[in-house]
Design a protein around this motif. Structure first.
Motif, PDB file in Angstrom:
ATOM      1  N   LEU A  27      20.167  -6.392  12.861  1.00 18.85           N
ATOM      2  CA  LEU A  27      20.219  -7.147  11.615  1.00 18.85           C
ATOM      3  C   LEU A  27      19.933  -6.259  10.400  1.00 18.85           C
ATOM      4  N   PHE A  28      18.929  -5.397  10.523  1.00 16.20           N
ATOM      5  CA  PHE A  28      18.586  -4.528   9.398  1.00 16.20           C
ATOM      6  C   PHE A  28      19.724  -3.556   9.106  1.00 16.20           C
ATOM      7  N   SER A  29      20.330  -3.001  10.140  1.00 11.55           N
ATOM      8  CA  SER A  29      21.452  -2.086   9.937  1.00 11.55           C
ATOM      9  C   SER A  29      22.654  -2.815   9.327  1.00 11.55           C
ATOM     10  N   PHE A  30      22.848  -4.081   9.703  1.00 12.22           N
ATOM     11  CA  PHE A  30      23.959  -4.855   9.146  1.00 12.22           C
ATOM     12  C   PHE A  30      23.782  -5.067   7.652  1.00 12.22           C
ATOM     13  N   VAL A  31      22.559  -5.402   7.223  1.00 11.51           N
ATOM     14  CA  VAL A  31      22.290  -5.602   5.794  1.00 11.51           C
ATOM     15  C   VAL A  31      22.475  -4.295   5.030  1.00 11.51           C
ATOM     16  N   LEU A  32      21.922  -3.192   5.544  1.00  9.27           N
ATOM     17  CA  LEU A  32      22.072  -1.888   4.890  1.00  9.27           C
ATOM     18  C   LEU A  32      23.532  -1.474   4.791  1.00  9.27           C
ATOM     19  N   LEU A  33      24.278  -1.718   5.860  1.00 11.48           N
ATOM     20  CA  LEU A  33      25.679  -1.304   5.894  1.00 11.48           C
ATOM     21  C   LEU A  33      26.496  -2.051   4.849  1.00 11.48           C
ATOM     22  N   ASN A  34      26.276  -3.340   4.725  1.00 10.34           N
ATOM     23  CA  ASN A  34      27.022  -4.124   3.741  1.00 10.34           C
ATOM     24  C   ASN A  34      26.623  -3.759   2.309  1.00 10.34           C
ATOM     25  N   MET A  35      25.362  -3.471   2.096  1.00 11.42           N
ATOM     26  CA  MET A  35      24.932  -3.001   0.778  1.00 11.42           C
ATOM     27  C   MET A  35      25.635  -1.698   0.409  1.00 11.42           C
ATOM     28  N   SER A  36      25.693  -0.787   1.375  1.00  4.79           N
ATOM     29  CA  SER A  36      26.279   0.525   1.093  1.00  4.79           C
ATOM     30  C   SER A  36      27.770   0.430   0.825  1.00  4.79           C
ATOM     31  N   VAL A  37      28.471  -0.482   1.503  1.00  7.91           N
ATOM     32  CA  VAL A  37      29.910  -0.648   1.250  1.00  7.91           C
ATOM     33  C   VAL A  37      30.144  -1.094  -0.192  1.00  7.91           C
ATOM     34  N   VAL A  38      29.339  -2.053  -0.658  1.00  8.70           N
ATOM     35  CA  VAL A  38      29.467  -2.502  -2.051  1.00  8.70           C
ATOM     36  C   VAL A  38      29.119  -1.375  -3.014  1.00  8.70           C
ATOM     37  N   MET A  39      28.104  -0.584  -2.675  1.00 14.04           N
ATOM     38  CA  MET A  39      27.670   0.506  -3.552  1.00 14.04           C
ATOM     39  C   MET A  39      28.699   1.616  -3.651  1.00 14.04           C
ATOM     40  N   LEU A  40      29.627   1.686  -2.701  1.00 16.16           N
ATOM     41  CA  LEU A  40      30.711   2.665  -2.813  1.00 16.16           C
ATOM     42  C   LEU A  40      31.590   2.381  -4.026  1.00 16.16           C
ATOM     43  N   TYR A  41      31.638   1.101  -4.434  1.00 16.86           N
ATOM     44  CA  TYR A  41      32.533   0.699  -5.525  1.00 16.86           C
ATOM     45  C   TYR A  41      31.796   0.207  -6.766  1.00 16.86           C
ATOM     46  N   ARG A  42      30.581  -0.270  -6.618  1.00 19.22           N
ATOM     47  CA  ARG A  42      29.886  -0.878  -7.748  1.00 19.22           C
ATOM     48  C   ARG A  42      28.448  -0.354  -7.827  1.00 19.22           C
ATOM     49  N   LYS A  43      27.944  -0.276  -9.048  1.00 16.19           N
ATOM     50  CA  LYS A  43      26.532   0.007  -9.235  1.00 16.19           C
ATOM     51  C   LYS A  43      25.752  -1.283  -9.019  1.00 16.19           C
ATOM     52  N   ILE A  44      24.699  -1.190  -8.223  1.00 16.21           N
ATOM     53  CA  ILE A  44      23.881  -2.368  -7.924  1.00 16.21           C
ATOM     54  C   ILE A  44      22.656  -2.355  -8.833  1.00 16.21           C
ATOM     55  N   LYS A  45      22.326  -3.525  -9.372  1.00 15.28           N
ATOM     56  CA  LYS A  45      21.168  -3.631 -10.243  1.00 15.28           C
ATOM     57  C   LYS A  45      19.899  -3.187  -9.510  1.00 15.28           C
ATOM     58  N   THR A  46      18.944  -2.691 -10.303  1.00 19.96           N
ATOM     59  CA  THR A  46      17.716  -2.145  -9.722  1.00 19.96           C
ATOM     60  C   THR A  46      17.007  -3.164  -8.833  1.00 19.96           C
ATOM     61  N   MET A  47      16.996  -4.432  -9.247  1.00 22.39           N
ATOM     62  CA  MET A  47      16.301  -5.458  -8.473  1.00 22.39           C
ATOM     63  C   MET A  47      16.906  -5.622  -7.080  1.00 22.39           C
ATOM     64  N   HIS A  48      18.193  -5.296  -6.944  1.00 21.76           N
ATOM     65  CA  HIS A  48      18.831  -5.457  -5.654  1.00 21.76           C
ATOM     66  C   HIS A  48      18.406  -4.383  -4.656  1.00 21.76           C
ATOM     67  N   TYR A  49      17.799  -3.300  -5.146  1.00 24.55           N
ATOM     68  CA  TYR A  49      17.320  -2.282  -4.227  1.00 24.55           C
ATOM     69  C   TYR A  49      16.129  -2.787  -3.408  1.00 24.55           C
ATOM     70  N   TRP A  50      15.547  -3.905  -3.833  1.00 27.49           N
ATOM     71  CA  TRP A  50      14.449  -4.498  -3.076  1.00 27.49           C
ATOM     72  C   TRP A  50      14.966  -5.297  -1.884  1.00 27.49           C
ATOM     73  N   LEU A  51      16.268  -5.513  -1.804  1.00 31.63           N
ATOM     74  CA  LEU A  51      16.833  -6.301  -0.716  1.00 31.63           C
ATOM     75  C   LEU A  51      16.510  -5.718   0.659  1.00 31.63           C
ATOM     76  N   PRO A  52      16.657  -4.407   0.880  1.00 33.46           N
ATOM     77  CA  PRO A  52      16.289  -3.873   2.200  1.00 33.46           C
ATOM     78  C   PRO A  52      14.818  -4.114   2.539  1.00 33.46           C
ATOM     79  N   LEU A  53      13.938  -3.987   1.530  1.00 33.80           N
ATOM     80  CA  LEU A  53      12.510  -4.231   1.796  1.00 33.80           C
ATOM     81  C   LEU A  53      12.256  -5.689   2.136  1.00 33.80           C
ATOM     82  N   LEU A  54      12.913  -6.598   1.407  1.00 34.72           N
ATOM     83  CA  LEU A  54      12.763  -8.023   1.693  1.00 34.72           C
ATOM     84  C   LEU A  54      13.298  -8.341   3.091  1.00 34.72           C
ATOM     85  N   THR A  55      14.445  -7.759   3.428  1.00 39.28           N
ATOM     86  CA  THR A  55      15.029  -7.986   4.756  1.00 39.28           C
ATOM     87  C   THR A  55      14.094  -7.476   5.844  1.00 39.28           C
TER      88      THR A  55
END
Length: 388
Positions: A84-112
């Protein structure tokens, strides 16, 4: 269930798909680390971390399959957390390949991570035991939330939405089949074998998404190194490389030098934005006129240049076409000069000749075309008269 376990213990599918998943994860890990060493893009670190966890997960699956402890029942809690943790990280990274993610969203892996570790930590604080069914439902809810977020927030934000959506659909189908087997036990062995391939399919599609994105970025970096950012024409350095190449081969080429008339006045009266727009219009006209017969470049400021490399084309006609179209289609005019390469002339000399011809056009009325050879005749006339 004993029949199922016997079937899985003799089936090569669990270990085959686990090995495939581990190999893909290893290749992706190496690729991401290499790209991060070149570009320092945080998406590569997130993806590398995700595939490190996937390698760990698939390595544990390989060990279980090797010793024959494999079935399609819910994974041990540690494996579920890793997946589950790898799935969340992987999907975040795919989006980050194309878009800048807001700073608050970097807390998503910690929350997960916190949510996933909660079932491990919570029992030590409770006076009763949590039913394994509720624990399974809890992890299923987190995965459903991750899938929903990926479909609704991720797919619209990347440049390869179809490929990404297909991969997510494959992963969702695997989850659905495993949930059916967990809560009902009615999934057949052939269907279970098919289901094992679905996560590997998802990883494979992510691999192709990353590969294509890297190619796009490399092409963008290369193009930005050889072209002018405003007009899209070749920059001066790259244009001169082409010119030197052609002159070294003694090819019959011609240089065209264009300068926008009264460009400073345009900047002062209409503003830089409007002036840039006009410059791009002139550049587009030049590209259209040179399409298939030569190349174009931005020499500097409002100076645009071109090389006619097709010996069947008259440079005088190309120069006149550019001048006429600019006068008709834009709010400015241009002064144009051109010169044909002659024996013994170097690339920088050819451009200097075309520049002098353009300067003659600009100082004798503007909005006209001058051939350097005719300019030479004018320069030689006083000398011939003096000799007489």
């Amino acid at each position: 269930m004993s029949t199922d376990l016997t079937s899985w213990s003799t089936s090569p599918l669990p270990i085959v798909f686990a090995v495939c998943g581990a190999c893909i994860a290893f290749m992706m890990l190496i690729m991401c680390l290499f790209m991060y060493s070149r570009q320092r893009k945080s998406a590569y670190i997130y993806m590398a971390a995700a595939f490190s966890f996937i390698m760990t997960h698939e390595g544990l699956n390989i060990h279980s399959a090797w010793i024959g402890i494999v079935d399609f029942s819910p994974e041990p809690i540690v494996l579920r957390i890793i997946r589950l943790f790898s799935f969340v990280l992987l999907n975040m990274s795919v989006v980050m390949l194309y878009r800048k993610i807001k700073t608050m969203h970097y807390w998503l892996p910690l929350l997960t991570a916190a949510l996933l570790l909660l079932p491990l930590l919570l029992p030590s604080f409770l006076p009763f035991t949590i039913d394994p069914v509720w624990q399974s439902l809890y992890f299923d809810f987190i995965l459903l939330s991750a899938l929903y977020t990926a479909f609704t927030k991720g797919v619209p934000r990347i440049g390869q939405p179809v490929k990404y959506a297909v991969g997510l659909a494959a992963y969702a189908l695997w989850f659905a089949l495993q949930a059916i087997q967990t809560y009902t036990g009615i999934v057949s062995i052939p269907v279970q074998g098919f289901a094992l391939a679905l996560p590997v399919l998802f990883y494979t599609l992510v691999f192709f998404i990353l590969f294509r994105r890297i190619v796009e970025l490399m092409q963008s970096i290369y193009r930005s190194a050889i072209t002018d950012g405003l007009t899209g024409l070749y920059n001066r350095r790259h244009f001169m490389k082409y010119l030197d190449h052609y002159t070294a081969q003694a090819l019959k080429i011609s240089a065209i030098f264009c300068d926008i008339d009264n460009f400073k006045k345009l900047n002062d009266t209409h503003g830089h934005a409007r002036a840039d727009e006009v410059l791009k219009q002139v550049a587009a006209i030049m590209e259209e006129e040179l399409d298939g017969i030569g190349i174009t470049g931005r020499y500097g400021g409002e100076e645009l240049v071109a090389l006619v490399v097709d010996r069947r084309i008259k440079p005088s006609q190309v120069a006149e076409n550019i001048r006429a179209r600019v006068a008709a289609e834009t709010i400015v005019t241009i002064s144009v000069g051109y010169s044909v390469l002659r024996q013994g002339v170097q690339g920088d000399e050819l451009m200097d000749q075309a520049d002098k011809a353009m300067y003659h056009s600009k100082t004798t009325g503007k909005n006209k075309v001058t051939d350097y050879r005719s300019l030479e005749d004018l320069l030689n006339e006083p000398k011939e008269a003096a000799v007489q």
